[in-house]
Design a protein around this motif. Sequence first.
Motif, short mmCIF file in Angstrom:
data_model
loop_
_atom_site.label_atom_id
_atom_site.label_comp_id
_atom_site.label_asym_id
_atom_site.label_seq_id
_atom_site.Cartn_x
_atom_site.Cartn_y
_atom_site.Cartn_z
N ILE A 227 0.73 -1.21 0.04
CA ILE A 227 0.09 -0.20 0.03
C ILE A 227 0.91 1.35 0.09
CG2 ILE A 227 -1.82 1.33 1.06
CD1 ILE A 227 -2.43 -1.40 2.58
N GLU A 228 0.74 2.06 -0.91
CA GLU A 228 1.21 3.23 -0.88
C GLU A 228 0.48 4.35 -0.30
OE1 GLU A 228 2.97 4.22 -4.78
OE2 GLU A 228 4.46 2.41 -4.56
N LEU A 229 0.65 5.38 0.25
CA LEU A 229 -0.11 6.52 0.83
C LEU A 229 0.30 7.90 0.59
CD1 LEU A 229 0.20 3.88 3.23
CD2 LEU A 229 -1.85 5.21 3.99
N THR A 230 -0.39 8.70 -0.26
CA THR A 230 -0.12 9.96 -0.65
C THR A 230 -0.57 10.92 0.23
OG1 THR A 230 0.90 9.47 -2.72
CG2 THR A 230 0.60 11.86 -2.35
N VAL A 231 -0.01 11.84 0.95
CA VAL A 231 -0.43 12.76 1.84
C VAL A 231 -0.52 14.08 1.38
CG1 VAL A 231 -0.60 14.18 4.04
CG2 VAL A 231 -0.20 11.57 3.84
N ASP A 232 -1.68 14.66 0.99
CA ASP A 232 -1.76 16.02 0.23
C ASP A 232 -2.46 17.01 1.26
OD1 ASP A 232 -1.57 18.24 -1.12
OD2 ASP A 232 -2.63 17.40 -2.95
N ASP A 233 -1.88 17.77 2.17
CA ASP A 233 -2.58 18.53 3.06
C ASP A 233 -1.54 19.91 3.11
OD1 ASP A 233 -3.62 19.82 5.41
OD2 ASP A 233 -3.69 18.22 6.47
N PRO A 234 -2.13 20.89 2.10
CA PRO A 234 -1.30 22.07 2.33
C PRO A 234 -1.20 22.96 3.59
CG PRO A 234 -3.11 22.40 0.97
CD PRO A 234 -3.00 20.87 1.06
N LYS A 235 -2.17 22.66 4.30
CA LYS A 235 -2.39 23.48 5.80
C LYS A 235 -1.15 22.85 6.54
CE LYS A 235 -7.03 24.96 5.49
NZ LYS A 235 -8.29 24.91 6.24
N ALA A 236 -0.89 21.58 6.28
CA ALA A 236 -0.08 21.09 7.45
C ALA A 236 1.30 20.57 7.00
CB ALA A 236 -0.58 19.61 8.01
N TYR A 237 1.50 20.62 5.49
CA TYR A 237 2.64 20.29 4.99
C TYR A 237 3.07 21.26 3.70
CZ TYR A 237 2.14 16.10 7.93
OH TYR A 237 1.87 15.35 8.84
N THR A 238 4.42 21.35 3.55
CA THR A 238 4.80 22.37 2.37
C THR A 238 4.35 21.63 1.19
OG1 THR A 238 7.05 21.87 2.69
CG2 THR A 238 6.43 23.80 4.04
N GLU A 239 4.59 20.17 1.04
CA GLU A 239 4.50 19.73 -0.29
C GLU A 239 3.93 18.11 0.07
OE1 GLU A 239 8.06 19.31 -2.05
OE2 GLU A 239 9.10 18.21 -0.29
N PRO A 240 3.02 17.57 -0.82
CA PRO A 240 2.81 16.34 -0.93
C PRO A 240 3.79 15.41 -0.48
CG PRO A 240 1.61 17.43 -2.68
CD PRO A 240 2.87 18.04 -2.42
N PHE A 241 3.93 14.25 0.12
CA PHE A 241 4.57 13.22 0.32
C PHE A 241 3.89 11.85 0.18
CE2 PHE A 241 3.19 14.20 4.52
CZ PHE A 241 3.04 13.10 5.16
N THR A 242 4.72 10.63 0.02
CA THR A 242 4.10 9.32 -0.36
C THR A 242 4.91 8.44 0.67
OG1 THR A 242 3.50 9.75 -2.51
CG2 THR A 242 3.82 7.47 -1.88
N VAL A 243 4.36 7.66 1.30
CA VAL A 243 4.98 6.36 2.29
C VAL A 243 4.41 5.25 1.49
CG1 VAL A 243 5.85 8.13 3.98
CG2 VAL A 243 3.48 6.95 3.94
N ARG A 244 5.09 4.24 2.28
CA ARG A 244 4.49 2.96 1.75
C ARG A 244 4.50 1.78 2.91
NH1 ARG A 244 8.60 -0.98 -0.20
NH2 ARG A 244 7.47 -2.87 -1.20
N VAL A 245 3.60 1.19 3.20
CA VAL A 245 3.42 0.02 4.29
C VAL A 245 3.25 -1.24 3.46
CG1 VAL A 245 2.53 1.49 6.10
CG2 VAL A 245 0.80 0.50 4.51
N VAL A 246 3.65 -2.60 4.14
CA VAL A 246 3.54 -3.64 3.78
C VAL A 246 2.69 -4.68 4.60
CG1 VAL A 246 4.65 -5.90 2.97
CG2 VAL A 246 5.73 -3.68 2.39
N GLU A 247 1.72 -5.35 4.26
CA GLU A 247 0.78 -6.08 5.19
C GLU A 247 0.99 -7.72 4.52
OE1 GLU A 247 -0.56 -4.43 7.33
OE2 GLU A 247 -0.77 -2.46 6.74
N ARG A 248 1.01 -8.48 5.38
CA ARG A 248 1.00 -10.11 5.16
C ARG A 248 -0.36 -10.73 5.58
NH1 ARG A 248 5.50 -11.81 3.09
NH2 ARG A 248 7.55 -10.69 3.33
N ILE A 249 -0.55 -11.61 4.96
CA ILE A 249 -1.97 -12.46 5.23
C ILE A 249 -1.78 -13.16 6.39
CG2 ILE A 249 -1.59 -14.35 3.68
CD1 ILE A 249 -4.77 -12.63 3.52
#
Length: 276
Positions: A227-249
């Motif tokens: 899962i990749e997550l991109t946060v776009d919140d100009p009130k809290a951050y100066t630019e969008p950023f993307t992070v990643r998580v991994v899940e196992r069944i």
Amino acid sequence: MSPALSAQWPLHPLKGVPRAPDGKPNLAAPAPRTADGKPDFSGLWMRSDDPGPNGAAAGRPPLVRGGNAGAGFKDGLPFQPWAAQLQKKRFAEEGLNDPDGLCLPQGPLQYHIDPQPFEIIQTPRQLVYISESNYGLRKVYLDGRSLPPPGQVVPYWHGYSVGRWDGDTLVVESNNFHGVDPNNVNAAGLPSSYLGAGWLDHRGSPYTEAMKLTERFRRVNYGLLDIELTVDDPKAYTEPFTVRVVERIVADGSEMIEFVCHENQTFLKLTGRERK
């Protein structure tokens, strides 16, 4: 190896689990698909700290580690000044107002990185995400609707989410979150529960009601969910950023247990947070 949960319910062997010659689950088998040919994300999942076979690929977003969304960035997250100050305050307080400890719904990234499992139930019209932690419930609509404009609906703890397919990747867009008010970060004049709003991770990285979150779900194989997550919140951050998580069944037949969390008012008194 598939993770297992502590035995609190009887195990019921799952049907349709691919097996290796030795009879163990074959987690590297191809991802299952629904009747319409889409990848099926249904199942019980748990956070994995192992990045998996594709974890070292160049150009991938950094993994979230230690409950810290900014762990993989050299200079940390691109906070606005007020957000940086709030995150430092929250971290210094050792998570005193983390929504998990207040028995409140967690932030959208917190659920992905929590040690408790979560279950995905997928239908053609919606994907339902159920977290054992604080019994979180989230719906992602797959019926073609659009996101409502910001402020058009009452803010949701989990946001309002719609999904669309990009090949074998499910792209989920969410907005209208219940976040931090940058003009009242201490929730003056509001119930203490408002201090638990807008926690992106367990380090206290904030988000506001202006946040738009884009998640890209990809089932790499039977056992791995990326899962990749991109946060776009100009009130809290100066630019969008993307992070990643991994899940196992979790493929051993384990089930989630009932998790009922109630905010204890005595606890609020002891910590000096009860408001008259």
